[in-house]
Design an enzyme around this catalytic site. Sequence first.
Site, PDB file in Angstrom:
ATOM      1  CG  ASP A 247      -1.828   0.961   0.916  1.00 45.71           C
ATOM      2  OD1 ASP A 247      -1.760   2.113   0.962  1.00 45.71           O
ATOM      3  OD2 ASP A 247      -3.150   1.144   1.561  1.00 45.71           O
ATOM      4  CD  GLU A 249      -2.920   6.582   0.940  1.00 41.42           C
ATOM      5  OE1 GLU A 249      -4.237   6.190   0.444  1.00 41.42           O
ATOM      6  OE2 GLU A 249      -2.796   6.556   2.157  1.00 41.42           O
ATOM      7  CG  ASP A 325      -8.263   7.332   3.884  1.00 45.62           C
ATOM      8  OD1 ASP A 325      -8.043   5.326   4.220  1.00 45.62           O
ATOM      9  OD2 ASP A 325      -8.581   7.593   2.848  1.00 45.62           O
TER      10      ASP A 325
END
Length: 499
Positions: A247, A249, A325
């Site tokens: 990941d 982003e 997030d």
Amino acid sequence: MSGNRRTIPRVIHPSAVLRRLARAGAVLAVLAGALAGATATGGVAQAASPGPCDIYASGGTPCVAAHSTTRALYSTYSGPLYQVTRASDKALRDIGALGAGGYADAAAQDAFCAGTTCLISVIYDQSGRGNHLTQAPGGGAAPGPDDLAVANLAPVTLNGHKAYGVYVAPGTGYRNNRTSGVATGDQPEGMYAILDGTHYNGGCCFDYGNAETSNNDTGNGHMEAIYFGNIKVWGYGSGPGPWVMADLENGLFSGVNPGYNANDPTVSHRFLTAMVKGAPNQWAIRAGDARSGSLSTFYSGPRPNASGYNPMHKEGAIILGIGGDNSKGARGTFYEGVMTSGYPSDTTENAVQANVVAAGYAEQPGTTATGALRGAGSGKCLDVPNSSATPGVQSQIHSCSGAANQTWTRTADGRLTVNLSGTTLCLDAYGAGTADGTKVVTWPCNGGANQQWRFNADGSVVGVQSGRCLDVSGAGTADGTPVQLWTCSGASNQRWTLG
């Protein structure tokens, strides 16, 4: 966290001596020792061998964060591994290792949590940098605070020693936004995690690693974390999944390009070693069976060719079970993991893999079983009416037949599953209800706490979320009597045997 929260102690670890070793010779020596340990039958004196963080330090890439609820990750570490909070009175208890470099003291947790539910409230950092993981706050994708993991839902053994992992259901998350020593910007780093390769979903995002310090998506390249699951919105690998990816982003990456990487295979190991590492315009994914064998490299090469990933813009927070997030729709199970300063060599990582194999991860005996769930009061079996695979059908008791609609599997993570016409469903407290009279139904498995059940020595089966017992309505004995949640009383209509 309640008013019982205390100041988390800073654990000092003497790893500086290891950094003075000659790096090349030290890595070879550690690798030889780890490989020798992998052939051993296991024993209590784990401290005699180097831990994963000793191995990383010997390779010149020391740990800056080391998290585990199952064992110490340094040969000399003797501090707390994690903290549990008891539901009945909100009391706190640190759970440590049995000795320096040893396995978790699961008996201490069992004694402290007897008769009630405990939550994992802190996962301590063993590196001495204070990078502890605590309850994640809300973020741009979802409000918070996030849920904490129920402490006994992921039982395992390490060379015969009982321990517990971190069971992440959707909504569960841990975070530290104020870390020390974790890579920022384009600085090099490495990380590994030992996971349950059979516990996953397609939600975003079951991550462990480097994330934003603001709990918000701040742009491409602001994360670098291990991801595990079978979501295909961004990158994906071959087969149906799950895959180990990164990941970074605004994208889960399996290779240099956003999208498909045929060399990133579906993995299904019960215990999975997952690794991601990154440096300026270089990164890699490696993985393997945490119980045997070596690592495979699924990708090693330049950064993704989309904008924002070269150079990287890492911020240095640490997350577990969520996205940067605070996306918290994923599920998975975490046993141990670290983050390093510097880009580890393959040789160092291979030595870490040998150490993990030598740790002897295995399912805890007696935590899985399959058979009929028979009521003590009625002598009849828990039954799915008409073998229906339709979600939401209330369970009942019925004369035992041995049919598939009466064949239940108690899983290692606390679920009760039944397979109907090729569809696996979970026993579920309808609507996540906790009140007396809540219907007990079959529902698609989703990792929720309302689908987790604790078997007790007195024969009661207690819903983890509700604390109420699996109960035959009105103490009935007739075929078709419905099953529900009810306050535990010790009566025979709340006692069951599986087998």
